[in-house]
Design an enzyme around this catalytic site. Structure first.
Site, PDB file in Angstrom:
ATOM      1  N   ASP A  15       2.144   5.642  10.468  1.00  0.00           N
ATOM      2  CA  ASP A  15       2.661   6.200   8.731  1.00  0.00           C
ATOM      3  C   ASP A  15       4.692   5.707   9.487  1.00  0.00           C
ATOM      4  O   ASP A  15       5.239   6.606   8.596  1.00  0.00           O
ATOM      5  CB  ASP A  15       3.045   7.630   8.770  1.00  0.00           C
ATOM      6  N   LYS A  77      -4.680   6.563   3.981  1.00  0.00           N
ATOM      7  CA  LYS A  77      -4.670   8.243   4.326  1.00  0.00           C
ATOM      8  C   LYS A  77      -4.054   8.810   3.319  1.00  0.00           C
ATOM      9  O   LYS A  77      -3.089   8.450   2.749  1.00  0.00           O
ATOM     10  CB  LYS A  77      -4.562   8.586   5.681  1.00  0.00           C
ATOM     11  N   CYS A 110       2.616  14.858  10.123  1.00  0.00           N
ATOM     12  CA  CYS A 110       1.044  14.079   9.747  1.00  0.00           C
ATOM     13  C   CYS A 110       0.939  13.744  11.535  1.00  0.00           C
ATOM     14  O   CYS A 110      -0.243  13.780  11.874  1.00  0.00           O
ATOM     15  CB  CYS A 110       1.620  12.669   9.337  1.00  0.00           C
TER      16      CYS A 110
END
Length: 181
Positions: A15, A77, A110
């Site tokens: 990310d 995701k 995350c």
């Protein structure tokens, strides 16, 4: 915990995205070191993966990551943890690799949840500390302490590159020298 072996490792960049990156503490270093690892992985045949959280809201990966990840597999995701996203653990297992080298943002959300999920799935997980961060240094530090206490290996970009290389005076070593200097 053991050395990170290129024949047993895969790289997972979590990310590092356009709309989030500007808010991340030391974002330039996180991106630069993740790019170095993506390039090293490409040159040494280490499978690489890039996750993108809710692309519609956070945008795609930053340009430098997209440019360096020419051979990486991207996936979107919605879960904070990559390991909780349907099919991702199977995708990583399909490489036959047992070690996951983890970079990205945010360390305390995350990245942390991915590390714990992959550890629970049976992988040996290594966080690359100089290639992972959060919006605040305090959240980054707390995440690293928690991950270390849980048995997640803490490494740096150069540790990973040198462990993947294993020895000097090879063509591979000379090819990766620009990533190290």
């Amino acid at each position: 915990m053991s050395l990170i072996r290129r024949d047993d490792a895969l790289l997972l960049v979590v990310d590092i995205q356009q709309k989030l990156a500007p808010a991340i503490h030391d974002s330039e270093a996180v991106t630069r070191n993740s790019v170095r690892l993506l390039e090293g992985a490409r040159q040494l045949g280490v499978p690489a993966f890039v996750s993108e959280q809710y692309v519609r809201g956070l945008g795609p990966s930053v340009e430098a990551i997209r440019d360096a990840a020419v051979e990486a597999r991207f996936f979107e995701k919605m879960h904070f943890s990559c390991a909780a996203e349907p099919g991702v653990v199977d995708l990583l297992r399909s490489t036959g690799r047992k070690q996951v080298v983890l970079t990205g943002t945010e360390t305390h959300v995350c990245v942390l949840q991915t590390a714990f999920g992959l550890q629970e799935a049976g992988f040996d997980v290594f966080l690359v500390a100089d290639a992972a961060s959060s919006r605040t240094p305090e959240n980054r530090t707390a995440a690293i302490e928690r991950l270390r206490a849980a048995g997640i290996g803490i490494a740096t970009t150069e540790m990973v590159l040198f462990e993947w290389l294993h020895r000097a005076a090879t063509d591979e070593f000379r090819a990766l020298l620009p990533l190290i200097k």
